[in-house]
Design an enzyme around this catalytic site. Structure first.
Site, PDB file in Angstrom:
ATOM      1  N   GLY A   6      11.300  -8.498   1.849  1.00 13.54           N
ATOM      2  CA  GLY A   6      10.505  -8.083   3.015  1.00 13.54           C
ATOM      3  C   GLY A   6      10.339  -9.232   3.997  1.00 13.54           C
ATOM      4  O   GLY A   6       9.281  -9.417   4.597  1.00 13.54           O
ATOM      5  N   ALA A   7      11.438  -9.987   4.188  1.00 11.63           N
ATOM      6  CA  ALA A   7      11.347 -11.228   4.975  1.00 11.63           C
ATOM      7  C   ALA A   7      11.711 -11.036   6.443  1.00 11.63           C
ATOM      8  O   ALA A   7      11.796 -12.004   7.188  1.00 11.63           O
ATOM      9  CB  ALA A   7      12.248 -12.298   4.350  1.00 11.63           C
ATOM     10  N   SER A   8      11.915  -9.794   6.873  1.00  9.56           N
ATOM     11  CA  SER A   8      12.356  -9.582   8.254  1.00  9.56           C
ATOM     12  C   SER A   8      11.222  -9.703   9.267  1.00  9.56           C
ATOM     13  O   SER A   8      11.457  -9.899  10.447  1.00  9.56           O
ATOM     14  CB  SER A   8      12.993  -8.190   8.384  1.00  9.56           C
ATOM     15  OG  SER A   8      12.062  -7.196   8.008  1.00  9.56           O
ATOM     16  N   SER A  32      -2.458  -6.980  -3.069  1.00  7.60           N
ATOM     17  CA  SER A  32      -3.356  -6.634  -1.958  1.00  7.60           C
ATOM     18  C   SER A  32      -4.777  -6.566  -2.501  1.00  7.60           C
ATOM     19  O   SER A  32      -4.975  -6.378  -3.717  1.00  7.60           O
ATOM     20  CB  SER A  32      -2.971  -5.251  -1.411  1.00  7.60           C
ATOM     21  OG  SER A  32      -3.949  -4.777  -0.526  1.00  7.60           O
ATOM     22  N   TYR A  38      -0.945   3.859  -2.469  1.00 10.26           N
ATOM     23  CA  TYR A  38      -0.810   2.428  -2.169  1.00 10.26           C
ATOM     24  C   TYR A  38      -1.677   1.616  -3.147  1.00 10.26           C
ATOM     25  O   TYR A  38      -1.228   0.618  -3.713  1.00 10.26           O
ATOM     26  CB  TYR A  38      -1.231   2.169  -0.720  1.00 10.26           C
ATOM     27  CG  TYR A  38      -1.072   0.735  -0.260  1.00 10.26           C
ATOM     28  CD1 TYR A  38       0.175   0.215   0.076  1.00 10.26           C
ATOM     29  CD2 TYR A  38      -2.173  -0.114  -0.150  1.00 10.26           C
ATOM     30  CE1 TYR A  38       0.320  -1.105   0.509  1.00 10.26           C
ATOM     31  CE2 TYR A  38      -2.038  -1.423   0.287  1.00 10.26           C
ATOM     32  CZ  TYR A  38      -0.791  -1.912   0.613  1.00 10.26           C
ATOM     33  OH  TYR A  38      -0.647  -3.219   1.039  1.00 10.26           O
ATOM     34  N   ILE A  69      -4.386  -8.344   7.217  1.00 11.39           N
ATOM     35  CA  ILE A  69      -3.517  -9.309   7.892  1.00 11.39           C
ATOM     36  C   ILE A  69      -2.868  -8.623   9.099  1.00 11.39           C
ATOM     37  O   ILE A  69      -2.428  -7.461   9.003  1.00 11.39           O
ATOM     38  CB  ILE A  69      -2.407  -9.832   6.936  1.00 11.39           C
ATOM     39  CG1 ILE A  69      -2.988 -10.255   5.564  1.00 11.39           C
ATOM     40  CG2 ILE A  69      -1.623 -10.976   7.582  1.00 11.39           C
ATOM     41  CD1 ILE A  69      -3.924 -11.428   5.566  1.00 11.39           C
TER      42      ILE A  69
END
Ligand SMILES: NC(=O)c1ccc[n+]([C@@H]2O[C@H](COP(=O)([O-])OP(=O)(O)OC[C@H]3O[C@@H](n4cnc5c(N)ncnc54)[C@H](OP(=O)(O)O)[C@@H]3O)[C@@H](O)[C@H]2O)c1
Length: 259
Positions: free
Chosen positions: A13-15, A150, A163, A196
């Site tokens: 998930g580094a995009s 989270s 989630y 965030i």
């Protein structure tokens, strides 16, 4: 004289968002960085070149971590280029496509969110752990795995139950892998972000602005992706060699119960 080996960090998930900040920080810390996301290289070219322009050596792998073949390819391609994986950051995650009351939650949404957030992380960790075990340790350890869960691991939101369940699962897989992998010289940590400022929270900006204004967060501001990246950087460093299976809240004190 023995040549110093450059370590490699794999960040899912580094995009964009938190994952991009983590990839940047670990790159600045001296790691080669493997960036994983679902989009094409072309789509994420700005994110990739942003890191390269800082002098970071980057490999981008387009992959969906909910798919077995993709997870195996990620490990294969990372090792083919850099020879090893020293740090895995399981950051990729999704929110439900639509928030719906628990009584209206669909099985389809549950399967999607669990498939990426929990199953994807569980089995990517398994694949990377096997790779780490096959490597020569550098210093006191063979590797570090950091899971981005989270506050929703423990805080109820009845309009996105899938989630919350998916993140609670990440907390348990942190415990399980910390227990199993300690004997292999691999440490496992969990970071629990609060609220965030990223694409994920863009649809609920007004709601969280109001909560911040009303004092729900002792540190009264939005968290930044860099706040999470700094915690990851510290956990990946050599400062936590006698710590595993713990979590750290990066939430402005949101977890504090008040009277
Ligand atoms: N933002 C918050 O307030 C907050 C709070 C607590 C925890 N978190 C957690 O922190 C992590 C990052 O959140 P964020 O806010 O930075 O989210 P974001 O801005 O929505 O970014 C999500 C990242 O995950 C990638 N991704 C999604 N599904 C994937 C899949 N199946 N395979 C591979 N990569 C995938 C996305 O790639 P593409 O660009 O290809 O879609 C993107 O890089 C998530 O696990 C999230 O649950 C966020």
């Amino acid at each position: 004289m023995k040549k110093e080996i450059k370590k490699t960090a794999l960040v899912t998930g580094a995009s964009r968002g938190i994952g991009l900040a983590i990839a940047r920080q670990l790159g600045l810390d001296g790691y080669n960085v493997v960036m994983v996301a679902t989009g094409t290289r072309e789509k994420n070219s700005a994110a990739i070149s942003g890191l390269e322009n800082l002098g970071i050596t980057v490999k981008y792998v387009q992959a969906d971590i909910s798919k077995t073949e993709d997870r195996q390819r990620v490990v294969r391609e990372a090792v083919a280029l850099f020879g090893r994986i020293d740090v895995l950051v399981n950051n990729a995650g999704v929110a439900p496509a639509q928030r719906a009351d628990l009584l209206d939650m669909t099985e389809e949404s549950f399967d999607r969110v669990i498939g990426i957030n929990t199953k994807g992380n569980m089995f990517l960790t398994q694949a990377v752990a096997k790779q780490m075990i096959s490597q020569e340790p550098i210093g006191e350890r063979r590797g570090v795995i950091i899971n981005i869960s989270s506050c929703s691991s423990v805080v109820s939101s009845t309009n996105r139950g899938e989630y919350c369940v998916s993140k609670a699962g990440i907390s348990m897989l942190t415990t399980l892998y910390a227990d199993r992998l300690a004997r292999e010289g691999i440490l496992v940590h969990e970071v629990r972000p609060g609220v965030i400022d990223t694409d994920m929270t863009s649809t609920v900006h007004e709601k969280y602005n109001k909560l911040i204004d009303e004092g729900a967060f002792p540190i009264a501001r939005w968290g930044k992706p860099e706040d999470v990246a700094n915690a990851v950087s510290a956990l990946a460093s050599d400062k936590f060699l006698y710590t595993t299976g713990n979590y750290i809240d990066v939430d402005g004190g949101f977890h504090i119960k008040r009277l």
